[in-house]
Design an enzyme around this catalytic site. Structure first.
Site, mmCIF file in Angstrom:
data_model
loop_
_atom_site.group_PDB
_atom_site.id
_atom_site.type_symbol
_atom_site.label_atom_id
_atom_site.label_comp_id
_atom_site.label_asym_id
_atom_site.label_seq_id
_atom_site.Cartn_x
_atom_site.Cartn_y
_atom_site.Cartn_z
ATOM 1 N N HIS A 71 0.700 -1.192 0.032
ATOM 2 C CA HIS A 71 -0.020 -0.029 -0.071
ATOM 3 C C HIS A 71 0.884 1.336 -0.099
ATOM 4 O O HIS A 71 2.013 1.311 0.808
ATOM 5 C CB HIS A 71 -1.006 -0.124 1.341
ATOM 6 C CG HIS A 71 -2.067 -0.725 1.019
ATOM 7 N ND1 HIS A 71 -2.769 -1.008 -0.142
ATOM 8 C CD2 HIS A 71 -2.694 -1.842 1.956
ATOM 9 C CE1 HIS A 71 -3.601 -2.075 0.060
ATOM 10 N NE2 HIS A 71 -3.714 -2.362 1.338
ATOM 11 N N LYS A 83 -13.268 5.300 7.371
ATOM 12 C CA LYS A 83 -13.665 6.063 6.309
ATOM 13 C C LYS A 83 -15.042 6.113 6.267
ATOM 14 O O LYS A 83 -15.704 7.247 6.067
ATOM 15 C CB LYS A 83 -13.142 5.838 5.097
ATOM 16 C CG LYS A 83 -13.466 6.719 3.937
ATOM 17 C CD LYS A 83 -12.498 6.781 2.681
ATOM 18 C CE LYS A 83 -12.830 5.362 1.997
ATOM 19 N NZ LYS A 83 -14.039 5.650 1.043
#
Length: 935
Positions: A165, A597
């Site tokens: 990532h 999120k």
């Protein structure tokens, strides 16, 4: 940055010897001062005195403004930074960025030196810091002996999983240079003579000069192959040697009891296809081949060195018959070694390893006493030869040689095999559905599979899983997208055949929302030869799936449905039998990033806790099936970051049980594992925490009032968070304008796109750049927003009793204590004054004022809430070392933030110079280095 305008000036350093500096920090201060001075000299030498004086002026003004609250210094700093040309700004950014990197080196070294001193003095650990020694002391105090600990480890499975990532902004060249500086700095502690220290300083000067002349940025985007190579560098520097050393340390503490492998590495790089079109079946092959080559070349070097050392003569030591036979098969007929059976046996092992390297990777060994021999069929065959040598040494009174030299290699082969790390496959559930739909349509089974109700999908998939006939038509042509999904699974079958069953073991299903998502992945295994037998109870062949189907539950709703989905899945006929036949392991992955999120920090953490508890309760009711939770954590608090040790101890009772996988992502990988000493400590803490969570956990549910309070806090926190992020008109425009999200997308830090879809919707944005952008803007919103409102709502009606409850929760409940600690840490790294400058990038000033005003107000509420619960206005009051570090870092990060804002403003206004573009990207690098866990 100890950039001194004059040699006689008393230097101002990142960690000066001020009254608030703790005793014992002197060596850290001295090291930072030294590195800062050398960096200043490099700047003056390469950029000239004018550049040096400019940087030094900026440093002084920033220190005065940040530490002393000097308003005039702040105005002068702002004016000076705005006046810089793009080229001048670029040089300033480089200087402050490199200083952050150098300060990190000194700060990483300091606790290791303290730890070494404590061990040398016999005190074991220092300042009560967690360690393996501390954990074993706790276990002894609880009357848990070596036998019980060994049993727990034998049943355990601990696996850090390295991912690609994209939040690691440092180039490999910089990591290598920093490691060299670390070693030189570490050596100074044991130097007493002036000449020796002077020579060391000259070497440091050369390295710092090299660092200054090294490109800070990658000039091209990373490919998947680059990411694979970067990941493998940590095996060569750390894992291949430090993991065997950790096993040896553990076994010494277990009074010589040997434990089977329980700590193993995992990987995603080359197998994680979710949203990354650059990962293909060729990427999978490349990853496995490169992993295999890394392991085999390590074994070859070790065997060669052993052969050079084990010059034991038969006349003086003797050997077993099995060792004689192994030596006789070596093909080594050199008369000079006729009396050295161990050396001849190792030459034979080397020869076969060379043959194995050639067969599995196409590579050639560096040395050849004899020609490459018959390849080993698998790593167990290599292990058998090494054990033969080991047993002969021990029978003939050479235990010390076997333990010190051969045992680490034996342990490495046990742990790493020929595959090095278990490579996971990952794909989104919607791609599976799309592929299955195409297969079924071509086979004329159902015309529109995706449109079927969930129950009908399950019934159809179960029927197909019970049918020995394939769905795929021989010779038929399928779309490129469907073919790619089938091909990579077929390639996985081939990789397992070549490199062993542990090479690829897990299949992660992103966005798991239904039981059919699990069944679709099983059907794809069946179609590609990764499943044998069927779910039909009449099938005489035992049904086995090669890959563990591991659902990934990511959003808040997904987490709430995790246990019900798994219960429904296991209630299907034949599923329990399939899992038991396939090894009896069930991995379930929990997503920290997307749940945050989606619902904010409080609800994310709470729903993860609830999902873990519910899953553990369900799997406890099954026989012969072991649950292993896989924690998809990132670097920031908003993505589940924070100390892994504390995070594991904060897991709900009964959810660890010796089984844990967790992702290591982005810049956290380098911070934890680039340096072997630091890597060893972090691996040790992972094992220590797992042992404590397994053996010392009371397995008691927290009091009902704790759980009820957490639920109430979660609901209020989610309402506040979603009200801002998803319920405020103009928020998306504010986010894209007030953070460097657009600029981050052009930073060459990964092969994966920043968004899953080409849109500006927050829902489509990956959680990593979402968190990374807020961290750069010094808001770090995902790590705390909603907390202050939740606490205010909770204590609104009955403040004092409810505050007392929250204080009890922080003292008695590891889960809540870890949550508060992480929010405390992330708030300490925020700076609303700097964030205000970023808000100034928003063209719609009314929108900026409205939304930033809400953020500021919530920030104040969050700090007030922590003060009320923890009893201190100061952030990190219980971690003064980190508090001092952050306090002294701020003046060196602030100029990077201010310049980033100024260059972004120019860039968005239409200035398109390369200096501006590179200056922005360099500032991203420097801020990430200064704040550390930002991604």
């Amino acid at each position: 940055m100890q950039l001194e305008a004059q040699a006689q000036e008393k230097p101002v350093t990142l960690a000066p010897a001020e009254p608030d500096a703790a005793k014992g920090d002197e060596s850290l201060i001295e090291d930072i001062r030294l590195l800062g001075r050398l960096l200043g000299d490099a700047v003056r030498e390469h950029e000239g005195s004018a550049a040096f004086e400019r940087i030094e002026t900026i440093r002084r003004l920033s220190v005065a403004a940040s530490r002393n609250g000097d308003a005039e210094a702040d105005r002068n700093l702002d004016a000076l930074l705005r006046s810089l040309t793009a080229e001048e700004a670029r040089t300033v950014i480089r200087a402050f960025s490199y200083f952050s990197h150098l300060a990190n080196i000194a700060e990483d070294l300091h606790p290791l030196q303290q730890r070494a001193r404590a061990q040398a003095s016999g005190s074991g650990a220092f300042s009560g810091a967690p360690s393996l020694a501390t954990t074993f002391a706790h276990l002894r105090k609880a009357s848990i002996g070596a036998g019980k600990i060994a049993q727990a480890l034998a049943r355990g499975w601990i696996s850090p999983v390295l991912t690609a990532h994209p939040t690691e902004v440092r180039r490999k060249s910089l990591l290598d240079a920093e490691h060299a500086i670390f070693k030189l700095l570490a050596a100074r502690e044991h130097m007493r003579g002036k000449a020796e220290r002077a020579q060391n300083e000259m070497q440091l000067r050369a390295r710092v000069s090299q660092l200054w002349q090294t490109e800070l940025l990658r000039q091209s985007r990373l490919t998947v192959r680059d990411e694979i190579e970067n990941t493998l560098s940590y095996y060569r520097s750390t894992f291949l040697r430090e993991i065997p050393r950790l096993y040896a340390d553990i076994e010494q503490r277990l009074e010589g009891l040997r434990v089977p492998p329980f700590l193993r590495m995992g990987a995603w790089v080359g197998g994680d296809r979710d949203g990354n079109p650059n990962v293909t079946e060729e990427s999978l092959s490349t990853a496995m081949r490169m992993q295999c080559e890394t392991a085999l070349r390590f074994y070859l070097v070790e065997v060669h060195e052993l052969g050079a050392e084990l010059s034991i003569s038969r006349r003086y030591a003797g050997c077993t018959k099995a060792l004689e036979e192994l030596a006789a098969r070596s093909g080594d007929d050199n008369p000079h070694r006729d009396d050295e059976p161990y050396r001849r046996a190792l030459i034979g092992v080397y020869s076969r390893l060379a043959g194995t390297l050639e067969k599995l990777t196409g590579g050639q060994a560096a040395r050849h006493a004899v020609a490459p021999g018959e390849p080993y069929a698998n790593s167990w065959a290599l292990l058998a030869d090494l054990v033969t040598i080991d047993e002969s040494l021990r029978v003939h009174h050479s235990d010390v040689i076997a333990t010190q030299r051969l045992e680490p290699l034996i342990r490495a082969v046990e742990v790493f095999g020929f595959h090095l790390a278990t490579l996971d496959l990952r794909q989104s559930s919607d791609r599976h559905e799309e592929t299955i739909a195409e297969l079924l349509k071509r086979a004329r089974i159902v015309d529109d599979y995706a449109a079927l109700p969930e129950l009908e999908k399950q019934q159809l998939l179960m029927r197909l899983l019970g049918d020995p006939r394939p769905v795929r038509l021989p010779g038929a042509t399928y779309s490129e997208r469907a073919t790619s999904e089938l091909t990579i699974m077929e390639r996985a079958r081939e990789m397992r055949r070549l490199y062993g069953d542990e090479a690829i073991r897990h299949y992660i299903i992103s966005h798991t929302e239904t039981v059919s998502d699990l069944l679709e992945a099983l059907l794809l295994q069946k179609e590609c030869g990764l499943m044998r037998g069927t779910l039909d109870p009449r099938d005489a062949q035992a049904v086995v799936a090669d890959l563990i189907i591991a659902p990934l539950f990511e959003t808040i709703d997904d987490l709430r449905n995790a246990a019900p989905i798994m219960q429904e899945f296991y209630a299907l006929p034949g599923i329990v039998k399939l899992v038991v036949n396939s090894g009896g392991q069930q991995d379930v992955m929990l997503g920290y990033s997307d749940s945050n999120k989606d619902g904010g920090i409080l609800t994310s953490i709470w729903e993860l806790y609830r999902a873990s508890t519910a899953l553990a309760e369900f799997f406890a009711s099954l026989t012969n099936v072991t649950l292993r939770l896989f924690h998809g954590r990132g670097g920031t608090v908003g993505r589940g970051g924070g100390p892994s040790y504390d995070a594991i101890l904060a897991q709900p009772p009964g959810t660890v049980n010796g089984q844990i996988r967790l992702t290591e992502q982005g810049e956290v990988i380098a911070a934890k594992y680039a340096n072997p000493q630091i890597g060893h400590v972090n691996l040790e803490l992972l094992v220590a925490a797992t042992l404590e969570a397994t053996l010392l956990s009371e397995h008691k549910t927290p009091p009902p009032e704790f759980l009820e309070a957490a639920e109430e806090l979660s609901q209020a926190g989610m309402a506040a968070y979603r009200g801002l992020v998803y319920g405020t008109e103009g928020f998306v425009d504010f986010f894209f304008s007030s953070t460097p999200i657009s600029e981050i997308a052009s930073l060459n830090i990964g092969s994966r796109p920043a968004s899953r879809k080409p849109s500006r919707r927050i829902e489509d944005l990956r959680a990593i750049p979402w968190s990374f952008s807020w961290a750069q803007a010094r808001v770090a919103l995902p790590g705390w927003y909603g907390f202050g409102s939740a606490i205010a709502h909770f204590i609104e009606t009955d403040e004092q009793p409810r505050l007392e409850l929250l204080r009890r929760m922080s003292q008695e409940w590891p889960f809540f204590r870890a949550l508060l600690s992480n929010i405390d840490m992330i708030l300490s790294k925020t700076d609303m004054s700097i964030a205000h400058h970023y808000a100034g990038l928003v063209e719609d000033k009314a929108l900026a004022a409205r939304i930033f005003g809400r953020i500021e107000a919530e920030h104040a509420r969050a700090n007030e809430a922590l003060e009320k619960i923890l009893g201190s206005k100061e952030r990190l009051a219980d971690n003064p070392t980190l508090a001092r570090s952050i306090k002294h870092r701020f003046p060196y990060i602030a100029p990077l933030n201010y310049l980033q804002v100024e260059l972004i403003r120019r860039h968005r206004a239409g200035e398109r110079s390369e200096d501006i573009r590179e200056g922005i990207l360099m500032s991203i690098n420097g801020i990430a280095a200064g704040l550390r866990n930002t991604g």
